[in-house]
Design a protein around this motif. Structure first.
Motif, PDB file in Angstrom:
ATOM      1  N   GLY A  74      -9.041   1.220 -11.486  1.00 16.58           N
ATOM      2  CA  GLY A  74     -10.357   1.147 -12.140  1.00 16.58           C
ATOM      3  C   GLY A  74     -10.753  -0.198 -12.811  1.00 16.58           C
ATOM      4  N   ALA A  75      -9.994  -1.447 -12.347  1.00 19.06           N
ATOM      5  CA  ALA A  75     -10.453  -2.691 -12.620  1.00 19.06           C
ATOM      6  C   ALA A  75      -9.880  -3.733 -11.788  1.00 19.06           C
ATOM      7  N   SER A  76      -9.244  -3.474 -10.698  1.00 20.47           N
ATOM      8  CA  SER A  76      -8.700  -4.555  -9.977  1.00 20.47           C
ATOM      9  C   SER A  76      -8.657  -4.309  -8.392  1.00 20.47           C
ATOM     10  N   LEU A  77      -8.429  -5.070  -7.739  1.00 13.15           N
ATOM     11  CA  LEU A  77      -8.319  -4.814  -6.062  1.00 13.15           C
ATOM     12  C   LEU A  77      -6.725  -5.394  -5.744  1.00 13.15           C
ATOM     13  N   THR A  78      -5.738  -4.774  -6.340  1.00 11.26           N
ATOM     14  CA  THR A  78      -4.343  -5.473  -6.132  1.00 11.26           C
ATOM     15  C   THR A  78      -3.613  -5.199  -4.902  1.00 11.26           C
ATOM     16  N   ALA A  79      -4.258  -4.078  -4.390  1.00 10.15           N
ATOM     17  CA  ALA A  79      -3.527  -3.974  -2.898  1.00 10.15           C
ATOM     18  C   ALA A  79      -4.266  -4.877  -1.759  1.00 10.15           C
ATOM     19  N   THR A  80      -5.131  -5.651  -2.165  1.00 10.22           N
ATOM     20  CA  THR A  80      -5.860  -6.443  -1.322  1.00 10.22           C
ATOM     21  C   THR A  80      -5.386  -7.906  -1.400  1.00 10.22           C
ATOM     22  N   MET A 109     -22.229   0.898  -9.071  1.00 11.38           N
ATOM     23  CA  MET A 109     -21.019   1.291  -9.530  1.00 11.38           C
ATOM     24  C   MET A 109     -20.675   0.392 -10.993  1.00 11.38           C
ATOM     25  N   LEU A 110     -20.920  -0.999 -10.902  1.00 12.33           N
ATOM     26  CA  LEU A 110     -20.672  -1.633 -11.844  1.00 12.33           C
ATOM     27  C   LEU A 110     -21.440  -1.551 -13.038  1.00 12.33           C
ATOM     28  N   TYR A 111     -22.479  -1.152 -13.081  1.00 14.48           N
ATOM     29  CA  TYR A 111     -23.665  -1.139 -14.396  1.00 14.48           C
ATOM     30  C   TYR A 111     -23.019  -0.013 -15.374  1.00 14.48           C
ATOM     31  N   GLY A 112     -22.079   1.013 -14.943  1.00 15.14           N
ATOM     32  CA  GLY A 112     -21.746   2.029 -15.935  1.00 15.14           C
ATOM     33  C   GLY A 112     -20.269   1.477 -16.536  1.00 15.14           C
ATOM     34  N   ASN A 113     -19.906   0.438 -16.349  1.00 12.18           N
ATOM     35  CA  ASN A 113     -18.736  -0.421 -16.840  1.00 12.18           C
ATOM     36  C   ASN A 113     -18.975  -1.115 -18.111  1.00 12.18           C
ATOM     37  N   SER A 114     -17.800  -1.621 -19.018  1.00 10.00           N
ATOM     38  CA  SER A 114     -18.125  -2.545 -19.866  1.00 10.00           C
ATOM     39  C   SER A 114     -17.910  -4.162 -19.236  1.00 10.00           C
ATOM     40  N   ILE A 115     -18.689  -4.786 -19.870  1.00 10.95           N
ATOM     41  CA  ILE A 115     -18.841  -6.091 -19.357  1.00 10.95           C
ATOM     42  C   ILE A 115     -17.625  -6.873 -18.974  1.00 10.95           C
ATOM     43  N   LEU A 116     -16.478  -6.557 -19.755  1.00  8.01           N
ATOM     44  CA  LEU A 116     -15.187  -7.208 -19.194  1.00  8.01           C
ATOM     45  C   LEU A 116     -14.801  -6.169 -18.036  1.00  8.01           C
ATOM     46  N   ILE A 141     -16.602  -5.289 -15.892  1.00 11.21           N
ATOM     47  CA  ILE A 141     -17.378  -5.926 -14.552  1.00 11.21           C
ATOM     48  C   ILE A 141     -16.907  -7.083 -14.154  1.00 11.21           C
ATOM     49  N   PHE A 142     -16.773  -7.863 -15.212  1.00  4.22           N
ATOM     50  CA  PHE A 142     -16.187  -9.334 -14.797  1.00  4.22           C
ATOM     51  C   PHE A 142     -14.753  -9.304 -14.181  1.00  4.22           C
ATOM     52  N   ARG A 143     -13.820  -8.359 -14.465  1.00  5.01           N
ATOM     53  CA  ARG A 143     -12.732  -8.382 -13.895  1.00  5.01           C
ATOM     54  C   ARG A 143     -12.845  -8.006 -12.278  1.00  5.01           C
ATOM     55  N   TYR A 144     -13.845  -7.218 -12.057  1.00  6.58           N
ATOM     56  CA  TYR A 144     -14.054  -6.795 -10.816  1.00  6.58           C
ATOM     57  C   TYR A 144     -14.813  -7.783  -9.857  1.00  6.58           C
ATOM     58  N   LEU A 145     -15.689  -8.696 -10.685  1.00  2.00           N
ATOM     59  CA  LEU A 145     -16.249  -9.701 -10.114  1.00  2.00           C
ATOM     60  C   LEU A 145     -15.301 -10.832  -9.571  1.00  2.00           C
ATOM     61  N   MET A 146     -14.261 -11.032 -10.539  1.00  2.00           N
ATOM     62  CA  MET A 146     -13.240 -12.066 -10.112  1.00  2.00           C
ATOM     63  C   MET A 146     -12.234 -11.469  -9.174  1.00  2.00           C
ATOM     64  N   GLU A 147     -12.119 -10.212  -8.843  1.00  4.92           N
ATOM     65  CA  GLU A 147     -11.143  -9.742  -7.950  1.00  4.92           C
ATOM     66  C   GLU A 147     -12.155  -9.816  -6.778  1.00  4.92           C
ATOM     67  N   ASN A 151     -24.564  -1.683 -22.761  1.00  2.71           N
ATOM     68  CA  ASN A 151     -23.385  -2.542 -22.944  1.00  2.71           C
ATOM     69  C   ASN A 151     -22.896  -3.050 -21.721  1.00  2.71           C
ATOM     70  N   SER A 152     -23.564  -2.804 -20.769  1.00  3.83           N
ATOM     71  CA  SER A 152     -23.169  -3.353 -19.375  1.00  3.83           C
ATOM     72  C   SER A 152     -24.126  -4.281 -18.557  1.00  3.83           C
ATOM     73  N   MET A 153     -25.139  -4.616 -19.395  1.00  2.00           N
ATOM     74  CA  MET A 153     -26.156  -5.598 -18.939  1.00  2.00           C
ATOM     75  C   MET A 153     -25.262  -6.893 -18.849  1.00  2.00           C
ATOM     76  N   THR A 154     -25.532  -7.556 -17.651  1.00  2.00           N
ATOM     77  CA  THR A 154     -24.703  -8.716 -17.468  1.00  2.00           C
ATOM     78  C   THR A 154     -25.914  -9.895 -17.110  1.00  2.00           C
ATOM     79  N   PRO A 155     -25.509 -10.939 -17.715  1.00  2.00           N
ATOM     80  CA  PRO A 155     -26.367 -12.135 -17.545  1.00  2.00           C
ATOM     81  C   PRO A 155     -26.383 -12.604 -16.162  1.00  2.00           C
ATOM     82  N   ARG A 156     -27.497 -12.473 -15.201  1.00  2.28           N
ATOM     83  CA  ARG A 156     -27.588 -12.990 -14.020  1.00  2.28           C
ATOM     84  C   ARG A 156     -26.892 -14.476 -13.723  1.00  2.28           C
ATOM     85  N   GLN A 157     -27.439 -15.326 -14.636  1.00  2.00           N
ATOM     86  CA  GLN A 157     -26.780 -16.711 -14.382  1.00  2.00           C
ATOM     87  C   GLN A 157     -25.375 -16.887 -14.676  1.00  2.00           C
ATOM     88  N   THR A 158     -24.921 -15.976 -15.445  1.00  2.81           N
ATOM     89  CA  THR A 158     -23.485 -16.214 -15.924  1.00  2.81           C
ATOM     90  C   THR A 158     -22.729 -15.734 -14.458  1.00  2.81           C
TER      91      THR A 158
END
Length: 182
Positions: A70-76, A89-96, A98-104, A142-149
């Motif tokens: 629910g927060a990473s793509l470890t098998a890839t 899918m991302l908008y229902g999660n906490s900002i942290l 969301i960013f874990r997924y973006l990092m992955e 709580n899932s609103m994410t700054p576009r520029q970030t």
């Protein structure tokens, strides 16, 4: 769904060889079906937290259902995917989360690969849409994410912002962002 796929095509997402695809949170598979039809990839893997959906998609579409936390793509493996994408899918999660997924997503995309996702950004809110969100009783503030970030983060990972667009997502809209890893 088709509007989103058409907009991705306009941005050139499918104007490349796409052999390896990773999708986060495919749910019923409505985007999976359309992306597979356009790309015809050799390898398609999914990260789906719902066991019934995961099993259904693996059986019906022959995709690889990766184990998920629910927060990473470890098998890839890093730098291995031509197209990594997620839809609504991302908008229902906490900002942290969301960013874990973006990092992955940035990690698994190969050079020349594409990353596609949508976020609830400030560009998705105006007085009329805010009133619809309040009336719906759904609270995703709580899932609103700054576009520029998000754009700045992907730039720091060697990803070029290709473009974006806004599509409906009841009770409001969501903003898609498309990046190419260089």
């Amino acid at each position: 769904t088709q509007l989103t796929v058409d907009k991705l095509a306009e941005l050139g997402v499918f104007n490349r060889t796409i052999n390896r695809v990773c999708e986060l949170g495919p749910g019923s598979g409505r985007y999976l079906e359309k992306v597979k039809a356009v790309c015809k990839p050799e390898h398609y893997e999914i990260y789906e937290t719902s066991k019934p959906w995961r099993e259904y998609l693996a059986e019906k579409h022959g995709v690889i259902a990766q184990p998920t936390d629910g927060a990473s793509l470890t098998a890839t493996p890093s730098n291995s995917i031509d197209l990594v994408h997620t839809h609504k899918m991302l908008y229902g999660n906490s900002i942290l989360t969301i960013f874990r997924y973006l990092m992955e997503m940035a990690r698994v995309a190969r050079s020349g690969g594409v990353v596609v996702f949508d976020l609830l950004t400030a560009e998705c809110i105006n007085n009329e849409l805010l009133a619809k969100w309040v009336k719906s009783g759904v609270d995703h503030a709580n899932s609103m994410t700054p576009r520029q970030t998000a754009i700045d983060y992907f730039a720091s990972q060697g990803c070029h912002y290709v473009g974006g667009f806004i599509v409906p997502m009841e009770p409001g809209v969501t903003e898609y962002l498309v990046f190419e890893k260089r």
